[in-house]
Design an enzyme around this catalytic site. Structure first.
Site, PDB file in Angstrom:
ATOM      1  N   ALA A  81       0.732   3.820 -37.883  1.00 29.77           N
ATOM      2  CA  ALA A  81      -0.293   3.764 -36.840  1.00 29.77           C
ATOM      3  C   ALA A  81      -1.474   2.949 -37.342  1.00 29.77           C
ATOM      4  CB  ALA A  81      -0.748   5.172 -36.466  1.00 29.77           C
ATOM      5  N   VAL A  82      -2.108   2.249 -36.412  1.00 30.51           N
ATOM      6  CA  VAL A  82      -3.304   1.467 -36.705  1.00 30.51           C
ATOM      7  C   VAL A  82      -4.353   1.821 -35.660  1.00 30.51           C
ATOM      8  CG1 VAL A  82      -4.248  -0.886 -36.825  1.00 30.51           C
ATOM      9  CG2 VAL A  82      -1.982  -0.404 -37.763  1.00 30.51           C
ATOM     10  N   GLU A 114      13.022   4.668 -36.527  1.00 31.53           N
ATOM     11  CA  GLU A 114      13.306   4.765 -35.104  1.00 31.53           C
ATOM     12  C   GLU A 114      12.081   4.245 -34.373  1.00 31.53           C
ATOM     13  OE1 GLU A 114      13.479   7.843 -36.821  1.00 31.53           O
ATOM     14  OE2 GLU A 114      15.634   8.082 -36.978  1.00 31.53           O
ATOM     15  N   ASN A 119       8.725  -0.233 -26.871  1.00 33.14           N
ATOM     16  CA  ASN A 119       7.594  -0.644 -27.708  1.00 33.14           C
ATOM     17  C   ASN A 119       7.875  -2.043 -28.269  1.00 33.14           C
ATOM     18  OD1 ASN A 119       5.485  -0.920 -29.514  1.00 33.14           O
ATOM     19  ND2 ASN A 119       5.649   1.164 -30.304  1.00 33.14           N
ATOM     20  N   TYR A 126       8.900  -5.275 -36.523  1.00 32.53           N
ATOM     21  CA  TYR A 126       9.995  -4.839 -37.392  1.00 32.53           C
ATOM     22  C   TYR A 126      11.025  -5.948 -37.597  1.00 32.53           C
ATOM     23  CZ  TYR A 126       7.975  -0.216 -36.564  1.00 32.53           C
ATOM     24  OH  TYR A 126       7.125   0.848 -36.471  1.00 32.53           O
TER      25      TYR A 126
END
Length: 159
Positions: A81-82, A114, A119, A126
């Site tokens: 998370a950012v 996952e 998204n 990724y």
């Protein structure tokens, strides 16, 4: 102690138990079902099994993080998370690059994750970091409207 540089004037270090509250808040910004503070405390208390890489500002306040779980020669990206104000600046990429660099000095040879199939930003990140889709998990994620989303399972080789 290792440190890595990151965009937006941040640097990346290792997560510490004192970061638990801030990491829980950052996680809740990006996920429908955020994890409780206690889960972060437990993970951060075991850096050998669940190493965490934290993007810190000049006051050492976490602005993003990546949390892993190691099992033998594999690891899983548990979550990343950012801070929503800093998304899109390359901080997630820097967190993964730091984790990859660190893991290459260990027996770990692959990383799994996952990701919600909707998204697209995360999937692009990724793929750019070397992950490839290997499976799907239908109904894996709960959505606010009560429906369920499919997760893509992705894998990257680390060396």
């Amino acid at each position: 102690m290792s440190y890595w540089t990151a965009p937006a004037g941040l640097f990346i270090g290792y997560g510490e138990p004192a970061h638990a509250d801030t990491l829980a808040k950052l996680h809740a910004q990006g996920f429908y079902r955020g994890w409780p503070h206690e889960d972060f405390e437990a993970y951060l208390a075991d850096p050998l099994q669940t190493p965490s890489y934290v993007a810190l500002d000049n006051r050492r306040t976490p602005r993003g993080f990546a949390m892993l779980r190691i099992a033998g020669d594999e690891c899983e990206l548990l979550t990343i998370a950012v801070d929503k104000k800093l998304r899109g600046k390359g901080i997630g990429r820097a967190l993964l690059a730091a984790a990859f660099a660190d893991l290459r000095m260990t027996p770990v040879r692959s990383m799994f994750l996952e990701v919600d199939e909707t998204n697209l930003g995360a999937i692009k990140l990724y793929k750019n970091m070397g992950f490839a889709e290997i499976a799907t998990r239908k109904g894996y994620y709960s959505k606010p409207d009560g429906s369920a989303a499919t997760a893509l399972v992705m894998r990257a080789n680390l060396g």
